[in-house]
Design an enzyme around this catalytic site. Structure first.
Site, PDB file in Angstrom:
ATOM      1  N   HIS A  61      16.341 -85.030  30.755  1.00 12.34           N
ATOM      2  CA  HIS A  61      15.930 -85.751  31.970  1.00 12.34           C
ATOM      3  C   HIS A  61      15.897 -84.798  33.160  1.00 12.34           C
ATOM      4  O   HIS A  61      16.931 -84.444  33.713  1.00 12.34           O
ATOM      5  CB  HIS A  61      16.907 -86.912  32.236  1.00 12.34           C
ATOM      6  CG  HIS A  61      16.506 -87.800  33.359  1.00 12.34           C
ATOM      7  ND1 HIS A  61      16.394 -89.175  33.230  1.00 12.34           N
ATOM      8  CD2 HIS A  61      16.165 -87.521  34.638  1.00 12.34           C
ATOM      9  CE1 HIS A  61      16.021 -89.699  34.399  1.00 12.34           C
ATOM     10  NE2 HIS A  61      15.886 -88.701  35.268  1.00 12.34           N
ATOM     11  N   HIS A  63      13.145 -83.621  36.662  1.00 13.46           N
ATOM     12  CA  HIS A  63      11.920 -83.909  37.415  1.00 13.46           C
ATOM     13  C   HIS A  63      11.269 -82.577  37.762  1.00 13.46           C
ATOM     14  O   HIS A  63      11.525 -82.000  38.823  1.00 13.46           O
ATOM     15  CB  HIS A  63      12.260 -84.684  38.691  1.00 13.46           C
ATOM     16  CG  HIS A  63      12.809 -86.058  38.432  1.00 13.46           C
ATOM     17  ND1 HIS A  63      12.063 -87.205  38.619  1.00 13.46           N
ATOM     18  CD2 HIS A  63      14.009 -86.468  37.969  1.00 13.46           C
ATOM     19  CE1 HIS A  63      12.797 -88.264  38.293  1.00 13.46           C
ATOM     20  NE2 HIS A  63      13.988 -87.839  37.898  1.00 13.46           N
ATOM     21  N   GLN A 156       7.617 -93.447  40.654  1.00 14.43           N
ATOM     22  CA  GLN A 156       8.718 -93.260  41.617  1.00 14.43           C
ATOM     23  C   GLN A 156       8.781 -94.353  42.686  1.00 14.43           C
ATOM     24  O   GLN A 156       9.844 -94.776  43.084  1.00 14.43           O
ATOM     25  CB  GLN A 156       8.596 -91.883  42.287  1.00 14.43           C
ATOM     26  CG  GLN A 156       9.624 -91.600  43.366  1.00 14.43           C
ATOM     27  CD  GLN A 156      11.029 -91.420  42.826  1.00 14.43           C
ATOM     28  OE1 GLN A 156      11.368 -90.396  42.267  1.00 14.43           O
ATOM     29  NE2 GLN A 156      11.861 -92.450  42.976  1.00 14.43           N
ATOM     30  N   HIS A 214      14.244 -95.263  34.590  1.00 18.62           N
ATOM     31  CA  HIS A 214      15.303 -95.083  35.583  1.00 18.62           C
ATOM     32  C   HIS A 214      15.847 -96.486  35.802  1.00 18.62           C
ATOM     33  O   HIS A 214      15.168 -97.325  36.415  1.00 18.62           O
ATOM     34  CB  HIS A 214      14.740 -94.531  36.889  1.00 18.62           C
ATOM     35  CG  HIS A 214      14.536 -93.058  36.907  1.00 18.62           C
ATOM     36  ND1 HIS A 214      13.635 -92.426  36.108  1.00 18.62           N
ATOM     37  CD2 HIS A 214      15.147 -92.077  37.645  1.00 18.62           C
ATOM     38  CE1 HIS A 214      13.690 -91.112  36.348  1.00 18.62           C
ATOM     39  NE2 HIS A 214      14.594 -90.878  37.275  1.00 18.62           N
ATOM     40  N   GLU A 217      19.880 -97.313  38.895  1.00 18.58           N
ATOM     41  CA  GLU A 217      20.427 -96.104  39.532  1.00 18.58           C
ATOM     42  C   GLU A 217      20.872 -96.478  40.944  1.00 18.58           C
ATOM     43  O   GLU A 217      20.250 -96.122  41.941  1.00 18.58           O
ATOM     44  CB  GLU A 217      19.377 -94.976  39.575  1.00 18.58           C
ATOM     45  CG  GLU A 217      19.980 -93.641  40.039  1.00 18.58           C
ATOM     46  CD  GLU A 217      18.961 -92.526  40.241  1.00 18.58           C
ATOM     47  OE1 GLU A 217      17.743 -92.782  40.159  1.00 18.58           O
ATOM     48  OE2 GLU A 217      19.412 -91.391  40.493  1.00 18.58           O
ATOM     49  N   ASP A 313      18.734 -83.714  35.661  1.00 18.92           N
ATOM     50  CA  ASP A 313      17.983 -84.585  36.580  1.00 18.92           C
ATOM     51  C   ASP A 313      17.174 -83.782  37.603  1.00 18.92           C
ATOM     52  O   ASP A 313      15.977 -83.970  37.745  1.00 18.92           O
ATOM     53  CB  ASP A 313      18.927 -85.556  37.295  1.00 18.92           C
ATOM     54  CG  ASP A 313      18.224 -86.830  37.778  1.00 18.92           C
ATOM     55  OD1 ASP A 313      17.031 -86.989  37.480  1.00 18.92           O
ATOM     56  OD2 ASP A 313      18.877 -87.647  38.428  1.00 18.92           O
TER      57      ASP A 313
HETATM   58  N1  17E Z   1      13.944 -89.955  41.501  1.00 13.79           N
HETATM   59  C1  17E Z   1      14.792 -90.965  41.265  1.00 13.79           C
HETATM   60  O1  17E Z   1      14.397 -92.155  41.392  1.00 13.79           O
HETATM   61  N2  17E Z   1      16.056 -90.708  40.906  1.00 13.79           N
HETATM   62  C2  17E Z   1      16.476 -89.451  40.779  1.00 13.79           C
HETATM   63  N3  17E Z   1      17.739 -89.243  40.405  1.00 13.79           N
HETATM   64  C3  17E Z   1      15.590 -88.371  41.025  1.00 13.79           C
HETATM   65  C4  17E Z   1      14.320 -88.666  41.381  1.00 13.79           C
HETATM   66  C5  17E Z   1      16.056 -86.964  40.894  1.00 13.79           C
HETATM   67 FE   FE2 Z   2      15.763 -88.995  37.365  1.00 16.92          FE
END
Ligand code: 17E
Ligand code: FE2
Length: 409
Positions: A61, A63, A156, A214, A217, A313
């Protein structure tokens, strides 16, 4: 050493005290046999000198589209996920193909140098031009000699909450993304989040693609999209192809809810990814003291028989300013944050950056066994404990019988 190897000698394999000789033919492992005594290397033989030899590290994982953009156009001052998304949205407007290819390749070379040969990257597809995705599809081919790259089409700014979010995801699938992503906790409403998860699993299933969401989070204990994702995976008998990334909110769920949730998780068999350095940095931001760690329940998931791996990440991006490509650093932080420094956990810790990552990526050919592609890394240490103590760079990395990295003097 450009030619293919014939063998690795004096190799220590996990779970065995003996030395092994691992032969290779046609870029694949041929035989793994116990050596009675230490041997001296012959022609085209690599001497592991009693060090641990394991399958290549997996970075499950990352980006890559945002890699190495920290501070552009501004620094994330609050350290929250949300300010990171804002900074990235500004940077995204100036993306070009060369910009993305350059940073992604620089990062993948750093990863390869650290013994990583399998990478799953998220690429933001909430961009009407899909510049990042198109560039990453090129990178996947250009870097194939040093790394296997899986590409997640990652919305995103939301599937339901971003204009044309669904259409951009469908276009990304058409262009060749390997994995369908999502971000339900960031959608404007709970209903949007639920619908987006149901929709994206159906899309992946229809096209025979993997899923990596995702998921939750956030430290909000009421963010409960994991149950939706797991139920969708179970309903379609798709658990081995579905990954829940982050699931930070599980660190805030109450035990009553978790006991119900874990029943579903075990039935669905989906994969989990935790990004310890990132979550320690981004989560707990709206707490006063005591502050939460913001990590999912890693040891409990493992005890339940589920596969959990660690990922980095970020590497120097709007969400996280550090990172050096060394998975042992990520592992070290994760074991600390999850109360996993008991020797039982340490003995099995390398699975969190090898086998369990391979399970998340649904790799079909991974491991040191006869007939599998001759890919492995020689670590610096004779046991997981010694490797963790040193956290030294890999001594060697072998890919399809060829030596990619060699630090033996
Ligand atoms: N975008 C997101 O939604 N969450 C993250 N941890 C990163 C990007 C790095
Ligand atoms: Fe991520």
């Amino acid at each position: 050493m450009k030619d293919s190897l014939n063998a690795i000698i004096n190799a220590r394999l996990q779970g065995s005290d003996e030395l092994h000789r691992i032969t290779m033919e046609n870029d694949r492992f041929a035989q793994v046999t116990v050596q009675s005594v230490a041997a001296t290397a012959g022609e085209r033989e690599l001497d592991a000198a009693g060090n641990l030899v394991v399958p290549p590290f997996v970075e499950p994982h990352i980006h890559l589209d945002a890699a190495l953009t920290a501070g552009q156009p501004r620094w994330n001052q609050s350290g929250t996920l949300f300010e990171g998304i804002e900074c990235w949205s500004e940077r995204k407007a100036s993306l070009t193909r060369d910009d993305v290819v350059g940073r992604a390749e620089q990062t993948l070379k750093l990863f390869a140098d650290n013994g990583i040969q399998h990478v799953r990257t998220h690429v933001d597809v909430t961009d009407p031009t899909l510049t990042g995705l198109k560039a990453m599809l090129e990178v996947r081919e250009r870097m194939a000699k040093i790394v296997d790259l899986q590409i997640v089409a990652f919305p995103q700014e939301g599937l339901w909450s971003f204009p044309q979010g669904k259409e951009l995801m469908e276009e990304s699938v058409r262009l060749g993304a390997d994995v369908v992503g999502g971000i339900p906790h960031f959608e404007f409403t709970r209903d949007y989040g639920v619908e987006s998860v149901q929709w994206l699993v159906a899309l992946a299933h229809k096209h025979d693609l993997l899923v990596d969401v995702h998921c939750d989070e956030i430290d909000d204990p009421e963010s409960r999209f994991l149950e939706v994702l797991a139920a969708e995976a179970l309903r379609r008998d798709y658990g081995s192809r579905v990954t829940a990334s982050h699931t930070c909110a599980m660190g805030s769920y109450n035990d009553h809810y978790c006991s119900r949730l874990f029943r579903l998780l075990k039935k669905s068999g989906l994969r989990f990814l935790s990004m310890p350095t990132e979550s320690l940095h981004l989560q707990g931001r709206f707490d006063n003291y005591p502050k939460r760690r913001g990590l999912t329940r890693v040891p409990e998931l493992l005890d339940a028989g589920l596969k959990v791996a660690f990922g980095q990440d970020s590497i120097r991006d709007p969400w996280y300013p550090l990172g050096n490509g060394n998975m042992l650093r990520t592992l070290d932080v994760g074991l600390h944050a999850c109360h996993m420094l008991g020797m039982g956990w340490i003995d099995h810790s390398l699975e969190l950056i090898t086998d369990n990552g391979a399970a998340a990526l649904d790799l079909k050919e991974y491991g040191i066994e006869e007939g599998l592609p001759a890919r492995c890394v020689v670590l610096q240490g004779r046991s997981p404990y010694e490797v963790l103590l040193g956290q030294l760079p890999v001594l060697a990395s072998v890919r399809d019988g060829r030596v990619l990295v060699d630090r033996r003097s």
